[in-house]
Motif scaffolding. Structure first.
Motif, PDB file in Angstrom:
ATOM      1  N   ARG A   1       0.405  -1.494  -0.155  1.00  0.00           N
ATOM      2  CA  ARG A   1      -0.537   0.374  -0.168  1.00  0.00           C
ATOM      3  C   ARG A   1       1.016   1.445   0.013  1.00  0.00           C
ATOM      4  O   ARG A   1       1.765   1.558   0.359  1.00  0.00           O
ATOM      5  CB  ARG A   1      -0.656  -0.276   1.017  1.00  0.00           C
ATOM      6  N   ALA A   2       0.984   2.169  -0.662  1.00  0.00           N
ATOM      7  CA  ALA A   2       1.278   3.358  -0.567  1.00  0.00           C
ATOM      8  C   ALA A   2       0.495   4.541   0.016  1.00  0.00           C
ATOM      9  O   ALA A   2      -0.684   5.001   0.731  1.00  0.00           O
ATOM     10  CB  ALA A   2       1.174   4.639  -1.696  1.00  0.00           C
ATOM     11  N   SER A   3       2.080   5.509   1.117  1.00  0.00           N
ATOM     12  CA  SER A   3       1.472   5.646   2.306  1.00  0.00           C
ATOM     13  C   SER A   3       1.749   7.714   1.880  1.00  0.00           C
ATOM     14  O   SER A   3       1.015   8.373   3.230  1.00  0.00           O
ATOM     15  CB  SER A   3       1.830   5.382   3.432  1.00  0.00           C
ATOM     16  N   SER A   4       2.442   7.721   0.987  1.00  0.00           N
ATOM     17  CA  SER A   4       2.663   9.086   0.959  1.00  0.00           C
ATOM     18  C   SER A   4       2.448   9.083  -0.899  1.00  0.00           C
ATOM     19  O   SER A   4       2.359   8.494  -1.986  1.00  0.00           O
ATOM     20  CB  SER A   4       3.736  10.076   1.200  1.00  0.00           C
ATOM     21  N   THR A   5       1.942  10.037  -1.217  1.00  0.00           N
ATOM     22  CA  THR A   5       2.387  11.260  -2.277  1.00  0.00           C
ATOM     23  C   THR A   5       3.007  10.214  -2.886  1.00  0.00           C
ATOM     24  O   THR A   5       3.562   9.674  -4.839  1.00  0.00           O
ATOM     25  CB  THR A   5       2.410  12.192  -2.819  1.00  0.00           C
ATOM     26  N   LYS A   6       4.723  11.015  -2.403  1.00  0.00           N
ATOM     27  CA  LYS A   6       5.871   9.784  -3.142  1.00  0.00           C
ATOM     28  C   LYS A   6       5.826   9.083  -3.345  1.00  0.00           C
ATOM     29  O   LYS A   6       6.291   7.668  -5.015  1.00  0.00           O
ATOM     30  CB  LYS A   6       6.988  10.370  -2.479  1.00  0.00           C
ATOM     31  N   ASP A   7       5.029   7.950  -2.088  1.00  0.00           N
ATOM     32  CA  ASP A   7       4.631   6.217  -2.922  1.00  0.00           C
ATOM     33  C   ASP A   7       4.087   6.629  -4.275  1.00  0.00           C
ATOM     34  O   ASP A   7       4.028   5.193  -4.396  1.00  0.00           O
ATOM     35  CB  ASP A   7       3.899   5.823  -1.814  1.00  0.00           C
ATOM     36  N   PHE A   8       3.014   7.037  -3.875  1.00  0.00           N
ATOM     37  CA  PHE A   8       2.192   6.717  -5.272  1.00  0.00           C
ATOM     38  C   PHE A   8       2.467   7.483  -6.238  1.00  0.00           C
ATOM     39  O   PHE A   8       2.366   6.799  -6.688  1.00  0.00           O
ATOM     40  CB  PHE A   8       0.549   8.018  -4.541  1.00  0.00           C
ATOM     41  N   TYR A   9       3.395   8.577  -6.376  1.00  0.00           N
ATOM     42  CA  TYR A   9       3.459   8.578  -8.176  1.00  0.00           C
ATOM     43  C   TYR A   9       4.698   7.854  -8.467  1.00  0.00           C
ATOM     44  O   TYR A   9       5.162   7.843  -9.605  1.00  0.00           O
ATOM     45  CB  TYR A   9       3.645  10.471  -8.038  1.00  0.00           C
TER      46      TYR A   9
END
Lengths: 70, 574
Positions: free
Chosen positions: B26-34
């Motif tokens: 799972r992504a927990s920050s925008t940096k993870d997500f992008y």
């Protein structure tokens, strides 16, 4: 980098399309050579080009770093 | 075990793996997500890029396109075009954008051309080409489900959407990356196993790449020579030499696919996930290695399957096949409507010729070649089940990558950078998840009600990327003098010219009979077909951008500093 792009152009557009007829006179096993470049050879050359570029750039950057540190 | 049950089992277990990975990452920050926190190993990223890149079109359609529609040599445009683009990407684009270090393609265009207008135009181009691309994937998912699992098209599409929704919304780039690695493994196994079997059967050589250049088992006739000869006999043209259109058309087609590849945002953003610039360069090489496994197998599969089909149609005495002797796979595929036989002259035989008046194999769809290949070659049921899972993996992985590119362009470039700069990291992450959810639903809707142009969408996406984003990126990195006005005018001119040429041929928004300038002969521009027109659009883009830049004031000093930074050699990790 410019030289690598020349090779890129020659194997695909050159050997694969523009010069395909004369190259097809030459055989590589069951392949006509021009056809082989168009469907197999160019792809292998592309891979080699990228890895060569990556290695050459890393070497260049290492030398640059050593020079600036001195 | 029955084929349907076996297929459910194989497809079901691959889906379980994808969902398991999504929960674990799972992504927990925008940096993870992008950008998956920028911590993906270059080889892993190469594998994910390969899955991201190889869509339903590569997996299901390409071998058939080469073998049937483009008659062998003409199909080389896809092979060279879709791989050669990686050389441009690795040498000219990816390392510089990785060095720039932000999350999206419009990010770079907005900053380099110091303009929100340029950023918004880039977002529009990105959304246009990604949406046209994603429709084709959703359709592929629906078709694969309905054919192999005997559900209806809508149910199939619904299940596919649910899976993508789950791991893309939850995991963002991080979830997508690791799922794509799993999907690559599934799709490449599914593609190569039937190819190895068929190569062994025909030539005794287990490597299809070598088999294609070998002699047929038990004879000293080369496979390709035999194929040329039989096809000429049936009135077709030679397999190994027939051009697609003209030499110029082949050059334009190949070039359009190459620069389109180097300009497709969902591929470019994959290179933002690796830890360094050097890793981005190596990663492009690995991506091409993983892609080449499929792309060098495809032409072998194409030629061998074509030979098998032609052979099936010919009895040993050189006469055509009797209708009552036709093999079982014929009937299976006749039911799907992808294959049709009509005994036109009533002699009880199926004649396969190039002449539409006497040809009795009236329909032979390109997609059959890969999908029916295991049956044609009499391979066991588990191979057929595997091919179904592979096709789904190819379509899902590409769809997820595209949806991420669309949602990050909306949440990051439109919201955060342009209209709501004060938004917090947490709110942006929520916004990107919502954008992703909307994108999945939108893609699903378009997959259910495919607009008339769905058939030509993938090629169109390349034309659009080639004519708009690639030139803007290339000039952004290498041409200091190109300014805001030039870039915006160039992107708009390039994408308009390409769209106009396509619409002129196929109708506005592909609605038939709305083609304008109707009296002009087909492919009127030097015999270049609409799919190959991206390169002309790109040339228009370059020309307009340089001319407008000359006539307006040069870019501010900050741009020079940005370019100095991009071109400065980077530190080598110890």
């Amino acid at each position: 980098m410019f030289r690598l792009l020349v090779i890129w152009f020659v194997v695909s557009f050159g050997f694969g399309i523009l010069l395909v007829e004369p190259l097809n006179e030459i055989r590589l096993g069951g392949y006509k050579l021009g056809f082989w470049f168009a469907q197999q050879g160019s792809i292998f050359v592309f891979i080699a080009l990228i890895f060569y570029f990556a290695a050459a750039m890393t070497r260049f950057e290492r030398e640059y770093q050593e020079e600036t540190e001195r | 075990m029955s084929l349907t049950l076996l297929t459910y089992l194989v497809v079901g277990s691959t889906f379980a793996v994808y969902i398991g990975i999504a929960i674990a990452t799972r992504a927990s920050s925008t940096k993870d997500f992008y950008v998956a926190d920028g911590g993906v190993h270059p080889i892993a990223n190469g594998m994910a890029t390969a899955a991201d890149w190889m869509s339903a079109a590569s997996f299901i359609s390409m071998a058939g396109l080469i073998a049937l529609s483009y008659n062998g040599y003409g199909g080389s445009v896809f092979l060279m075009g879709w791989t050669g683009g990686y050389v441009l990407l690795a040498l000219l684009i990816a390392p510089y954008l990785r060095k720039y270090g932000k999350y999206t393609v419009p990010d770079f265009i907005g900053e380099r051309y110091y303009s929100d207008t340029a950023r918004v135009v880039a977002v529009i181009c990105l959304v246009l080409c990604s949406v046209t691309y994603v429709i084709g994937q959703m359709k592929g998912v629906g078709v694969a489900f309905s054919r192999f699992l005997e559900t209806d098209y809508e149910t199939g599409l619904g299940i596919g959407m649910f899976i993508v929704f789950f791991y893309a919304v939850l995991g963002g780039m991080k979830g997508i990356t690791y799922t794509q690695i799993a999907q690559y493994c599934v799709l490449i196994t599914a593609y190569t196993i039937p190819a190895i079997f068929i190569s062994l059967q025909l030539t005794g050589n287990p490597l299809p790449q070598l088999g294609l250049g070998s002699t047929l088992t038990g004879t000293d006739v080369y496979l390709l020579d035999k194929l040329d000869l039989i096809l000429l006999d049936l009135g077709f043209q030679e397999y190994t030499t027939t051009l697609r259109g003209s030499t110029l058309n082949m050059v334009a087609f190949t070039a359009s696919l190459m620069i389109g590849t180097a300009g497709l945002p969902h591929v470019i953003i994959r290179f933002f996930t690796v830890p360094s610039v050097a890793a981005a360069r190596r990663s492009a090489g690995w991506a091409l290695v993983f892609i080449a496994v499929l792309y060098t197998t495809a032409p072998a599969l194409a030629a061998m399957a074509r030979l098998n089909i032609v052979d099936t149609m010919q009895q040993s005495d050189g006469q055509a096949l009797f209708i009552e002797d036709k093999p079982g796979w014929f009937e299976n595929w006749e039911q799907t409507g992808l294959l049709k036989v009509e005994d036109l002259n009533g002699d009880g035989r199926i004649e396969y010729t190039s002449d539409p008046k006497t040809n009795e194999l009236t329909k032979l769809d390109n997609d059959i070649l890969v999908l029916a290949n295991p049956e044609i070659a009499n391979l066991p049921n588990w191979v057929i089940a595997l091919v179904a899972a592979g096709g789904l993996a190819a379509a899902l992985s590409t769809a997820a990558g595209l949806l991420l590119a669309i949602s990050s362009a909306i949440s990051h470039d439109l919201l955060k950078s342009t209209y709501m700069p004060s938004i917090s990291d947490k709110a942006e992450l929520r916004a990107s998840r919502i954008a992703m959810a909307v994108a999945v639903l939108g893609a699903g809707y378009l997959g259910l009600n495919p607009p008339g142009f769905a058939a030509g969408t993938v090629a169109l996406a390349f034309g659009l990327a080639a004519s708009s984003l690639f030139p803007a990126l290339l000039m952004g990195i290498f041409a200091r003098r190109v300014n805001r006005e030039g870039a915006v005018a160039g992107m708009l001119a390039g994408i308009s010219v390409t769209l106009l040429y396509v619409f002129q041929h196929k109708g506005i928004m592909f609605i038939p009979d709305t083609g304008f300038l109707g009296a002009m002969s087909p492919n009127w521009f030097f015999g270049i077909e609409p799919n190959a027109f991206g390169v002309v659009g790109a040339l228009v883009n370059f020309t307009v951008a340089f001319t407008v830049s000359r006539l307006t004031s040069p870019p501010p000093p900050a741009v020079n500093e940005l370019l100095d930074f991009l071109h400065e050699p980077c530190d080598v990790a110890p």
